[in-house]
Design a protein around this motif. Structure first.
Motif, PDB file in Angstrom:
ATOM      1  N   PRO A  44       0.839  -1.202   0.000  1.00 26.34           N
ATOM      2  CA  PRO A  44       0.000   0.000   0.000  1.00 26.34           C
ATOM      3  C   PRO A  44       0.872   1.249   0.000  1.00 26.34           C
ATOM      4  CG  PRO A  44      -0.004  -1.027   2.174  1.00 26.34           C
ATOM      5  CD  PRO A  44       0.807  -1.915   1.290  1.00 26.34           C
ATOM      6  N   VAL A  45       0.495   2.237  -0.809  1.00 29.25           N
ATOM      7  CA  VAL A  45       1.220   3.505  -0.833  1.00 29.25           C
ATOM      8  C   VAL A  45       0.332   4.668  -0.402  1.00 29.25           C
ATOM      9  CG1 VAL A  45       2.986   2.859  -2.504  1.00 29.25           C
ATOM     10  CG2 VAL A  45       0.770   3.711  -3.320  1.00 29.25           C
ATOM     11  N   ALA A  46      -0.956   4.410  -0.145  1.00 23.47           N
ATOM     12  CA  ALA A  46      -1.842   5.471   0.335  1.00 23.47           C
ATOM     13  C   ALA A  46      -3.016   4.880   1.082  1.00 23.47           C
ATOM     14  CB  ALA A  46      -2.342   6.338  -0.817  1.00 23.47           C
ATOM     15  N   SER A  47      -3.454   5.616   2.113  1.00 21.93           N
ATOM     16  CA  SER A  47      -4.586   5.230   2.948  1.00 21.93           C
ATOM     17  C   SER A  47      -5.146   6.523   3.521  1.00 21.93           C
ATOM     18  CB  SER A  47      -4.103   4.277   4.054  1.00 21.93           C
ATOM     19  OG  SER A  47      -5.136   3.931   4.949  1.00 21.93           O
ATOM     20  N   LEU A 135      -8.376  13.032  18.544  1.00 27.99           N
ATOM     21  CA  LEU A 135      -7.765  12.219  17.503  1.00 27.99           C
ATOM     22  C   LEU A 135      -8.234  10.771  17.630  1.00 27.99           C
ATOM     23  CD1 LEU A 135      -5.466  12.098  15.267  1.00 27.99           C
ATOM     24  CD2 LEU A 135      -3.993  11.298  17.122  1.00 27.99           C
ATOM     25  N   VAL A 136      -8.764  10.208  16.555  1.00 26.43           N
ATOM     26  CA  VAL A 136      -9.201   8.811  16.582  1.00 26.43           C
ATOM     27  C   VAL A 136      -8.513   7.945  15.524  1.00 26.43           C
ATOM     28  CG1 VAL A 136     -11.465   9.357  17.558  1.00 26.43           C
ATOM     29  CG2 VAL A 136     -11.187   9.240  15.072  1.00 26.43           C
ATOM     30  N   GLY A 137      -7.738   8.543  14.638  1.00 25.11           N
ATOM     31  CA  GLY A 137      -7.062   7.757  13.605  1.00 25.11           C
ATOM     32  C   GLY A 137      -6.402   8.674  12.605  1.00 25.11           C
ATOM     33  N   GLY A 138      -5.866   8.090  11.539  1.00 22.39           N
ATOM     34  CA  GLY A 138      -5.209   8.897  10.529  1.00 22.39           C
ATOM     35  C   GLY A 138      -4.799   8.079   9.324  1.00 22.39           C
ATOM     36  N   GLY A 139      -4.193   8.758   8.374  1.00 23.52           N
ATOM     37  CA  GLY A 139      -3.786   8.115   7.133  1.00 23.52           C
ATOM     38  C   GLY A 139      -2.491   8.689   6.612  1.00 23.52           C
ATOM     39  N   ALA A 140      -1.984   8.097   5.537  1.00 25.36           N
ATOM     40  CA  ALA A 140      -0.687   8.472   4.991  1.00 25.36           C
ATOM     41  C   ALA A 140      -0.637   8.131   3.511  1.00 25.36           C
ATOM     42  CB  ALA A 140       0.431   7.731   5.724  1.00 25.36           C
ATOM     43  N   SER A 196      13.603   9.250  -6.896  1.00 25.05           N
ATOM     44  CA  SER A 196      12.147   9.312  -6.989  1.00 25.05           C
ATOM     45  C   SER A 196      11.706  10.743  -7.275  1.00 25.05           C
ATOM     46  CB  SER A 196      11.531   8.793  -5.687  1.00 25.05           C
ATOM     47  OG  SER A 196      10.136   8.727  -5.780  1.00 25.05           O
ATOM     48  N   PRO A 197      11.877  11.193  -8.512  1.00 25.26           N
ATOM     49  CA  PRO A 197      11.579  12.601  -8.825  1.00 25.26           C
ATOM     50  C   PRO A 197      10.092  12.927  -8.655  1.00 25.26           C
ATOM     51  CG  PRO A 197      11.992  11.324 -10.830  1.00 25.26           C
ATOM     52  CD  PRO A 197      12.365  10.443  -9.686  1.00 25.26           C
ATOM     53  N   GLY A 198       9.829  14.108  -8.101  1.00 30.46           N
ATOM     54  CA  GLY A 198       8.464  14.597  -7.978  1.00 30.46           C
ATOM     55  C   GLY A 198       7.644  13.999  -6.858  1.00 30.46           C
ATOM     56  N   THR A 199       8.236  13.177  -6.025  1.00 33.10           N
ATOM     57  CA  THR A 199       7.489  12.483  -4.970  1.00 33.10           C
ATOM     58  C   THR A 199       7.235  13.398  -3.778  1.00 33.10           C
ATOM     59  OG1 THR A 199       8.303  10.319  -5.630  1.00 33.10           O
ATOM     60  CG2 THR A 199       7.591  10.547  -3.353  1.00 33.10           C
ATOM     61  N   VAL A 200       6.035  13.262  -3.197  1.00 31.59           N
ATOM     62  CA  VAL A 200       5.683  13.976  -1.975  1.00 31.59           C
ATOM     63  C   VAL A 200       5.131  12.984  -0.962  1.00 31.59           C
ATOM     64  CG1 VAL A 200       5.171  16.090  -3.258  1.00 31.59           C
ATOM     65  CG2 VAL A 200       3.310  14.508  -2.685  1.00 31.59           C
ATOM     66  N   SER A 201       5.044  13.435   0.299  1.00 34.63           N
ATOM     67  CA  SER A 201       4.485  12.623   1.386  1.00 34.63           C
ATOM     68  C   SER A 201       3.337  13.389   2.033  1.00 34.63           C
ATOM     69  CB  SER A 201       5.565  12.307   2.429  1.00 34.63           C
ATOM     70  OG  SER A 201       6.640  11.595   1.850  1.00 34.63           O
ATOM     71  N   ASP A 202       2.235  12.683   2.278  1.00 33.41           N
ATOM     72  CA  ASP A 202       1.034  13.294   2.849  1.00 33.41           C
ATOM     73  C   ASP A 202       0.612  12.564   4.115  1.00 33.41           C
ATOM     74  OD1 ASP A 202      -0.166  15.314   0.734  1.00 33.41           O
ATOM     75  OD2 ASP A 202       0.564  13.596  -0.412  1.00 33.41           O
ATOM     76  N   VAL A 203      -0.057  13.304   5.016  1.00 25.53           N
ATOM     77  CA  VAL A 203      -0.586  12.730   6.243  1.00 25.53           C
ATOM     78  C   VAL A 203      -1.971  13.303   6.522  1.00 25.53           C
ATOM     79  CG1 VAL A 203       0.436  14.476   7.764  1.00 25.53           C
ATOM     80  CG2 VAL A 203      -0.021  12.186   8.658  1.00 25.53           C
ATOM     81  N   TRP A 204      -2.830  12.503   7.155  1.00 25.13           N
ATOM     82  CA  TRP A 204      -4.178  12.936   7.561  1.00 25.13           C
ATOM     83  C   TRP A 204      -4.410  12.553   9.015  1.00 25.13           C
ATOM     84  CZ3 TRP A 204      -2.826  11.050   2.922  1.00 25.13           C
ATOM     85  CH2 TRP A 204      -3.214  11.751   1.775  1.00 25.13           C
ATOM     86  N   ALA A 205      -5.035  13.459   9.757  1.00 26.51           N
ATOM     87  CA  ALA A 205      -5.525  13.152  11.099  1.00 26.51           C
ATOM     88  C   ALA A 205      -7.050  13.195  11.069  1.00 26.51           C
ATOM     89  CB  ALA A 205      -4.995  14.157  12.118  1.00 26.51           C
ATOM     90  N   MET A 206      -7.663  12.216  11.729  1.00 27.87           N
ATOM     91  CA  MET A 206      -9.114  12.153  11.854  1.00 27.87           C
ATOM     92  C   MET A 206      -9.481  12.595  13.262  1.00 27.87           C
ATOM     93  SD  MET A 206      -9.975  11.134   8.829  1.00 27.87           S
ATOM     94  CE  MET A 206     -11.656  10.508   8.918  1.00 27.87           C
ATOM     95  N   CYS A 207     -10.194  13.721  13.359  1.00 28.68           N
ATOM     96  CA  CYS A 207     -10.503  14.336  14.645  1.00 28.68           C
ATOM     97  C   CYS A 207     -12.016  14.325  14.832  1.00 28.68           C
ATOM     98  CB  CYS A 207      -9.984  15.760  14.686  1.00 28.68           C
ATOM     99  SG  CYS A 207      -8.275  15.951  14.068  1.00 28.68           S
ATOM    100  N   VAL A 208     -12.489  13.802  15.956  1.00 27.22           N
ATOM    101  CA  VAL A 208     -13.923  13.544  16.143  1.00 27.22           C
ATOM    102  C   VAL A 208     -14.422  14.197  17.419  1.00 27.22           C
ATOM    103  CG1 VAL A 208     -15.647  11.749  16.578  1.00 27.22           C
ATOM    104  CG2 VAL A 208     -13.925  11.419  14.807  1.00 27.22           C
TER     105      VAL A 208
END
Length: 211
Positions: A44-47, A135-140, A196-208
């Motif tokens: 997996p590369v994204a969630s 915070l209850v979870g997150g993604g990447a 790995s040209p042009g690559t970025v990294s992302d993160v998400w927080a799930m707040c409830v």
């Protein structure tokens, strides 16, 4: 909710799977898994969270957005070609049953450039804000950018992969067992053995928060 179609099939390719909460429920968090036969390079590369109402399918929920209803998983192959029988990308959505009336989910997200160098690594954090609740979870994700506006763009190398998606402090250090005040989610990524040209990294927080 779990959805598990076959794919990705081609070498150095990605496949997107979406799990959607039933109407009347509220998305809390989610997860991703890739299962394949005969190859150790598939992963997996994204969630991440998303909206079924987006004009472009499976685009990621942007920063500050409220009440997404889908979880997206993206699987990526290495150098092996597959048949539909031997690879599956799973998406999992964790939903609060009947939560639409009293549960509000706020998304916090951040992005950094990289990793782009061979064997390079990157980390990125995002934090629940005052009024967001807990915070209850997150993604990447490790990707080619633009995940909140376009269909998923694969990262710059087939060796790119996630190395972590977890609650942390603001410096990206994992929280210890028993922590009750975690408000930050971290993503860790790695470029593998190629540039790995042009690559970025992302993160998400799930707040409830509940009312």
């Amino acid at each position: 909710v779990m959805n598990s179609p076959p794919g990705p099939l081609a070498a150095d390719d990605v496949s997107t799977t979406v799990a959607t909460c039933p109407v009347g429920d509220r998305l809390l968090s989610g997860g991703a898994r890739v299962y394949s036969v005969g190859s150790g390079n598939d992963k997996p590369v994204a969630s991440y969270p998303a909206f079924s109402t987006s004009t472009v399918a499976a685009t990621a929920a942007p920063n500050g957005s409220i009440n997404p209803n889908q979880w997206v998983a993206v699987g990526m192959t290495g150098g092996t070609t597959h048949t539909a029988a031997d690879i599956t990308t799973y998406a999992y959505a964790v939903c609060a049953t009947g939560g639409a009336g009293h549960v509000t989910t706020t998304v916090r997200t951040a992005e950094v450039a990289g990793p782009t160098a061979s064997s390079g690594a990157a980390g990125v954090t995002t934090t629940c804000q005052a009024g967001d609740g807990s915070l209850v979870g997150g993604g990447a994700a490790i990707d080619g950018g633009g995940v909140t506006t376009t269909t998923f763009v694969k990262p710059g190398s087939q060796g790119d992969h996630l190395t972590g998606s977890f609650p942390s402090d603001t410096a990206g250090n994992p929280v210890v067992s028993g922590t009750t005040t975690a408000a930050v989610w971290s993503a860790k990524t790695h470029a593998g053995g190629s540039t790995s040209p042009g690559t970025v990294s992302d993160v998400w927080a799930m707040c409830v928060k509940t009312t």
